[in-house]
Design a protein around this motif. Sequence first.
Motif, mmCIF file in Angstrom:
data_model
loop_
_atom_site.group_PDB
_atom_site.id
_atom_site.type_symbol
_atom_site.label_atom_id
_atom_site.label_comp_id
_atom_site.label_asym_id
_atom_site.label_seq_id
_atom_site.Cartn_x
_atom_site.Cartn_y
_atom_site.Cartn_z
ATOM 1 N N ASN A 153 44.817 -33.807 2.613
ATOM 2 C CA ASN A 153 45.145 -33.481 3.963
ATOM 3 C C ASN A 153 43.906 -33.425 5.145
ATOM 4 O O ASN A 153 43.089 -32.699 4.904
ATOM 5 C CB ASN A 153 45.965 -32.156 4.203
ATOM 6 N N VAL A 154 43.954 -34.405 5.840
ATOM 7 C CA VAL A 154 42.629 -34.490 6.834
ATOM 8 C C VAL A 154 43.382 -34.380 8.105
ATOM 9 O O VAL A 154 44.202 -35.004 8.593
ATOM 10 C CB VAL A 154 42.061 -35.773 6.690
ATOM 11 N N GLU A 155 42.542 -33.475 9.198
ATOM 12 C CA GLU A 155 42.822 -33.601 10.597
ATOM 13 C C GLU A 155 41.753 -34.355 11.250
ATOM 14 O O GLU A 155 40.649 -33.922 10.953
ATOM 15 C CB GLU A 155 43.145 -32.205 11.199
ATOM 16 N N LEU A 156 41.960 -34.984 12.403
ATOM 17 C CA LEU A 156 40.967 -35.564 13.106
ATOM 18 C C LEU A 156 40.623 -35.094 14.511
ATOM 19 O O LEU A 156 41.731 -34.835 15.136
ATOM 20 C CB LEU A 156 41.504 -37.114 13.233
ATOM 21 N N THR A 160 46.501 -39.137 15.360
ATOM 22 C CA THR A 160 45.344 -40.387 14.973
ATOM 23 C C THR A 160 45.075 -41.063 16.378
ATOM 24 O O THR A 160 43.979 -41.762 16.111
ATOM 25 C CB THR A 160 45.800 -41.215 13.858
ATOM 26 N N ASP A 161 45.727 -40.916 17.355
ATOM 27 C CA ASP A 161 45.241 -41.784 18.426
ATOM 28 C C ASP A 161 44.149 -41.025 19.299
ATOM 29 O O ASP A 161 44.157 -39.894 19.438
ATOM 30 C CB ASP A 161 46.523 -41.690 19.212
ATOM 31 N N PHE A 162 43.121 -41.977 19.601
ATOM 32 C CA PHE A 162 41.861 -41.212 20.430
ATOM 33 C C PHE A 162 42.197 -40.159 21.501
ATOM 34 O O PHE A 162 41.779 -39.103 21.391
ATOM 35 C CB PHE A 162 40.906 -42.625 20.610
ATOM 36 N N LYS A 163 43.226 -40.839 22.430
ATOM 37 C CA LYS A 163 43.458 -39.983 23.506
ATOM 38 C C LYS A 163 44.064 -38.623 22.956
ATOM 39 O O LYS A 163 43.731 -37.435 23.668
ATOM 40 C CB LYS A 163 44.477 -40.513 24.428
ATOM 41 N N THR A 164 44.737 -38.482 21.951
ATOM 42 C CA THR A 164 45.593 -37.339 21.580
ATOM 43 C C THR A 164 44.518 -36.140 20.764
ATOM 44 O O THR A 164 44.462 -35.174 20.819
ATOM 45 C CB THR A 164 46.622 -37.576 20.492
ATOM 46 N N VAL A 165 43.524 -37.035 20.188
ATOM 47 C CA VAL A 165 42.451 -36.146 19.353
ATOM 48 C C VAL A 165 41.116 -35.910 20.210
ATOM 49 O O VAL A 165 40.380 -34.936 19.723
ATOM 50 C CB VAL A 165 42.206 -36.611 18.066
ATOM 51 N N ALA A 166 41.151 -36.598 21.125
ATOM 52 C CA ALA A 166 39.880 -36.276 22.162
ATOM 53 C C ALA A 166 39.723 -34.735 22.592
ATOM 54 O O ALA A 166 40.720 -34.190 22.765
ATOM 55 C CB ALA A 166 39.936 -37.331 23.358
ATOM 56 N N THR A 167 38.381 -34.344 22.895
ATOM 57 C CA THR A 167 38.052 -32.983 23.149
ATOM 58 C C THR A 167 37.445 -32.903 24.584
ATOM 59 O O THR A 167 36.176 -33.653 24.416
ATOM 60 C CB THR A 167 37.317 -32.248 22.215
ATOM 61 N N LEU A 168 38.101 -32.675 25.665
ATOM 62 C CA LEU A 168 37.271 -33.041 26.874
ATOM 63 C C LEU A 168 36.066 -32.212 27.101
ATOM 64 O O LEU A 168 36.003 -30.794 26.573
ATOM 65 C CB LEU A 168 38.428 -32.386 27.881
ATOM 66 N N ARG A 169 35.226 -32.660 27.381
ATOM 67 C CA ARG A 169 33.873 -32.084 27.678
ATOM 68 C C ARG A 169 33.240 -31.594 26.372
ATOM 69 O O ARG A 169 32.220 -30.367 26.406
ATOM 70 C CB ARG A 169 33.677 -30.916 28.635
ATOM 71 N N TRP A 170 33.394 -32.150 25.280
ATOM 72 C CA TRP A 170 33.029 -31.520 23.894
ATOM 73 C C TRP A 170 32.949 -29.901 23.770
ATOM 74 O O TRP A 170 32.408 -29.399 23.241
ATOM 75 C CB TRP A 170 31.718 -32.006 23.665
ATOM 76 N N ASP A 171 34.250 -29.452 24.269
ATOM 77 C CA ASP A 171 34.373 -28.038 24.354
ATOM 78 C C ASP A 171 34.834 -27.376 23.173
ATOM 79 O O ASP A 171 35.813 -27.573 22.615
ATOM 80 C CB ASP A 171 35.360 -27.781 25.586
ATOM 81 N N PRO A 172 33.999 -26.454 22.516
ATOM 82 C CA PRO A 172 34.220 -25.770 21.162
ATOM 83 C C PRO A 172 35.611 -25.084 21.485
ATOM 84 O O PRO A 172 36.302 -24.913 20.382
ATOM 85 C CB PRO A 172 33.111 -24.887 21.025
#
Length: 373
Positions: free
Chosen positions: A177-180, A217-229
Motif C-alpha cells: 500500500n503506497v500513498e502519493l 494518483t492525479d497530480f492536482k489531487t495529490v499536490a501540496t500548495l506552497r510545499w506546506d508541511p
Amino acid sequence: MNKKAVLAVIAAGALVVSLAACSSTRTTTPAASGGTSSKGALVGIAMPTQTSERWIKDGAAIKKDLEALGYKTDLEYANNDIPTQVQQISTMITKGAKVLVIASIDGTALSTQLDNAAAAGIKIVAYDRLINGNKNVDYYTTFDNYKVGVQQATSLLTGLGILDDSGKETGKKGPFNVELFAGSPDDNNATFFYNGAMDTLKKYIDDKTIVVQSGQTDFKTVATLRWDPATAQKRMQDLLAKSYSAGAKVNGVLSPYDGLSIGIISALTAAGYATNALPVITGQDAEVGSVKSIIAGQQYSTIYKDTRKLGKEAVTIVDNLLTGKKVTVNDTKSYDNGKKVVPTFLLQSVVVTKANFEDVLVTGGYYTDADLK
Ligand code: GAL
C-alpha cells in the motif's frame, strides 16, 4: 545631448544615488574594490522563503560568491508570499540591478516584472525553479528535476524490497500500500518530480505490486500548495481516516520534499504507527532534521542536491553575463516555459539513505558529524 536631456540624466543619477542611500538593508552590501567596470554591479537575488533550510543556504552561497567577485548584492526572502516577491523584484529593478537571480514562488506570477526588467536591459536567471510564460528568462540553472523524481520512486521501490540495491527486481510482489504526494502546483519543478516518479512507479501500479488504496494518483489531487508541511500532514491524516481505518497499513509514501515528509511522519505517528515501524518514506533536500530522521530509521531516503554547486553555477552565469563572456549550458530542450525553451545548466542529484549519508554528506563536507547529532 540637449539641455533637457542632460537635466534628465542628472535627475536620474540623483534618483539612483538617493535610492542607493536608502537601500542599505541588512542584505545589501558594498562591492569589493577593484575589478572591471561591471564589477561592482548590483545583482538582485530573490528567494522564496526562509521556512525551508535549503533556500537559506542557497541565498547565502550566492551572495557570498558574488561578493567575492566584487559584485554588490541584494538578497531578499518573500515568506512564500507572491505579492511580496513581486514587490521585492520591482525594488531591485528600481535600485538598478543588472542581473536578477530568481527562485520564484509562483512560476507564472512575475511576467510584468520580467518585462520591466528586460526593458531596462536587466538579465534574468531563473534559479532552481523555472519562470513560465515569459520570453525574458535568459538562463536557467537547476538539478535534473525529472531524474529527481525517478530517484525518489526508485528509492521507494528499493525500500519496499521490490528492487535490490543494484536496481534489479527481486520478484517481491507485495501487494504494497503506497500513498502519493506531490509538490506545489505553481512550482514548475513539482510536475517534473511527479512525472519522473510516476513513470517509474506506473509498471508496479499497473501490475498491482503497488496499490494506492485512496485511489488518489492525479497530480492536482495529490499536490501540496506552497510545499506546506501542515497541508501534507492534514492530507495524510485524511487518507488514514478514509482508506486505512479498517486495519490496512500504509507500506510506503512517495514524498517529494523533506518538509512534507516531516508532516507525513507526524500524521502517521499520531495515528499509532511506531517510530520504528513507519512506512518507507522518501524526501528531498537532505535537510538536517530529515537526515537525522533517516539515521534514526524513520524517514527512508532523501535526495541530496548540493546547493553550493547550484549557487556556484548561478554565480558563473551572472559573472559571464556581466563580463560579456559566453554562458555555458548543457540542456537546450527540456525546459520550455511556454514562450521559449530556456537554455539551462543542469546538475545531478544523489539518493541518500542510512547506508550512504556519511560518505555523501559528511565526507562531502555538506554537514559535519556534529550537525547530525
Ligand atoms: C522545489 C525545489 C526542492 C524543494 C522544494 C520545496 O522547487 O526544487 O528542492 O526545495 O522546492 O522548497
